[in-house]
Design a protein around this motif. Sequence first.
Motif, PDB file in Angstrom:
ATOM      1  N   LEU A  86       0.823  -1.209   0.000  1.00 13.64           N
ATOM      2  CA  LEU A  86       0.000   0.000   0.000  1.00 13.64           C
ATOM      3  C   LEU A  86       0.861   1.264   0.000  1.00 13.64           C
ATOM      4  O   LEU A  86       0.509   2.259  -0.635  1.00 13.64           O
ATOM      5  CB  LEU A  86      -0.929  -0.002   1.214  1.00 13.64           C
ATOM      6  CG  LEU A  86      -2.109  -0.979   1.138  1.00 13.64           C
ATOM      7  CD1 LEU A  86      -2.863  -1.008   2.457  1.00 13.64           C
ATOM      8  CD2 LEU A  86      -3.052  -0.597  -0.005  1.00 13.64           C
ATOM      9  N   THR A  87       1.970   1.225   0.704  1.00 11.61           N
ATOM     10  CA  THR A  87       2.879   2.375   0.700  1.00 11.61           C
ATOM     11  C   THR A  87       3.425   2.621  -0.701  1.00 11.61           C
ATOM     12  O   THR A  87       3.502   3.765  -1.174  1.00 11.61           O
ATOM     13  CB  THR A  87       4.041   2.139   1.679  1.00 11.61           C
ATOM     14  OG1 THR A  87       3.515   1.952   2.999  1.00 11.61           O
ATOM     15  CG2 THR A  87       4.986   3.329   1.690  1.00 11.61           C
ATOM     16  N   SER A  88       3.797   1.537  -1.383  1.00 12.95           N
ATOM     17  CA  SER A  88       4.284   1.649  -2.756  1.00 12.95           C
ATOM     18  C   SER A  88       3.182   2.148  -3.688  1.00 12.95           C
ATOM     19  O   SER A  88       3.427   2.999  -4.559  1.00 12.95           O
ATOM     20  CB  SER A  88       4.803   0.292  -3.234  1.00 12.95           C
ATOM     21  OG  SER A  88       5.182   0.347  -4.597  1.00 12.95           O
ATOM     22  N   SER A  89       1.970   1.640  -3.510  1.00 12.82           N
ATOM     23  CA  SER A  89       0.851   2.057  -4.360  1.00 12.82           C
ATOM     24  C   SER A  89       0.544   3.538  -4.178  1.00 12.82           C
ATOM     25  O   SER A  89       0.256   4.248  -5.148  1.00 12.82           O
ATOM     26  CB  SER A  89      -0.395   1.227  -4.035  1.00 12.82           C
ATOM     27  OG  SER A  89      -0.202  -0.127  -4.391  1.00 12.82           O
ATOM     28  N   ARG A  90       0.610   4.007  -2.941  1.00  9.62           N
ATOM     29  CA  ARG A  90       0.354   5.429  -2.699  1.00  9.62           C
ATOM     30  C   ARG A  90       1.402   6.295  -3.395  1.00  9.62           C
ATOM     31  O   ARG A  90       1.071   7.332  -3.988  1.00  9.62           O
ATOM     32  CB  ARG A  90       0.342   5.722  -1.194  1.00  9.62           C
ATOM     33  CG  ARG A  90       0.049   7.180  -0.871  1.00  9.62           C
ATOM     34  CD  ARG A  90      -0.096   7.415   0.615  1.00  9.62           C
ATOM     35  NE  ARG A  90       1.108   7.046   1.353  1.00  9.62           N
ATOM     36  CZ  ARG A  90       1.250   7.186   2.669  1.00  9.62           C
ATOM     37  NH1 ARG A  90       0.243   7.672   3.392  1.00  9.62           N
ATOM     38  NH2 ARG A  90       2.366   6.827   3.272  1.00  9.62           N
ATOM     39  N   ALA A  91       2.657   5.873  -3.342  1.00 12.82           N
ATOM     40  CA  ALA A  91       3.716   6.627  -4.022  1.00 12.82           C
ATOM     41  C   ALA A  91       3.485   6.642  -5.536  1.00 12.82           C
ATOM     42  O   ALA A  91       3.680   7.673  -6.196  1.00 12.82           O
ATOM     43  CB  ALA A  91       5.074   6.012  -3.701  1.00 12.82           C
ATOM     44  N   GLN A  92       3.052   5.514  -6.088  1.00 11.28           N
ATOM     45  CA  GLN A  92       2.777   5.450  -7.521  1.00 11.28           C
ATOM     46  C   GLN A  92       1.598   6.341  -7.902  1.00 11.28           C
ATOM     47  O   GLN A  92       1.608   6.989  -8.953  1.00 11.28           O
ATOM     48  CB  GLN A  92       2.490   4.007  -7.928  1.00 11.28           C
ATOM     49  CG  GLN A  92       3.691   3.078  -7.823  1.00 11.28           C
ATOM     50  CD  GLN A  92       3.342   1.653  -8.221  1.00 11.28           C
ATOM     51  OE1 GLN A  92       2.746   1.409  -9.261  1.00 11.28           O
ATOM     52  NE2 GLN A  92       3.702   0.702  -7.385  1.00 11.28           N
TER      53      GLN A  92
END
Length: 205
Positions: A96-102
């Motif tokens: 989820l952290t990666s998805s938010r950054a994307q």
Amino acid sequence: MRELQHQFGNRLEQRGLLHQGLFRPLRDQRQPDWQEAAKQRGQALLQPITELVLKFAQMAVPALLDAALESTRAPSGMFGKLFRRPAAPAEYKPALTSSRAQLLQLMADSEAAVRNLEESAHHLSLHGAALAVASKLVGGAADAALLDALVQRRTLIQQAVRQAELSILQMGQVRQQAADLIGQVSSFLTVTLPALEMAQAQGGS
């Protein structure tokens, strides 16, 4: 009439009205080649937004967020309690952290893409207006081929502007969805997950 056609093409070049290959000099008589090239360049104008829309769909953030939220719920029924082994909520944090950054990067990239496409659509609209004036000027001329070329170019430009407007509208909808997802993911990471971890810590003490 050939001289008029030549002069008109030169004036368009001098005034900077040749844009992205959609408005070529009228002295180019290879209509099928010109039309195909114009379509390809029109698609190239839309390509950045098309790629961003596809990228957003491939992220599949809603499904990931649903799975993370589902992991916070206790299994229901005897079957669920015996056989269901969901991932712990904390296991979704990296994804989820990666998805938010994307998503944040997509918002920045899409803002630039929309701005560029809006500028291109504006220029194309100006070219279409210039062609409308040119069509009236040569409307009474004996050269039907020249008038037909003007009409074809104006039609292609109108189609390109409409496609640009639709792409901008679609990107606006994607940006709204992305903004909503950023808020939901942030809420899970900064509110829901810490609350669960605190509850687990208190329960284990």
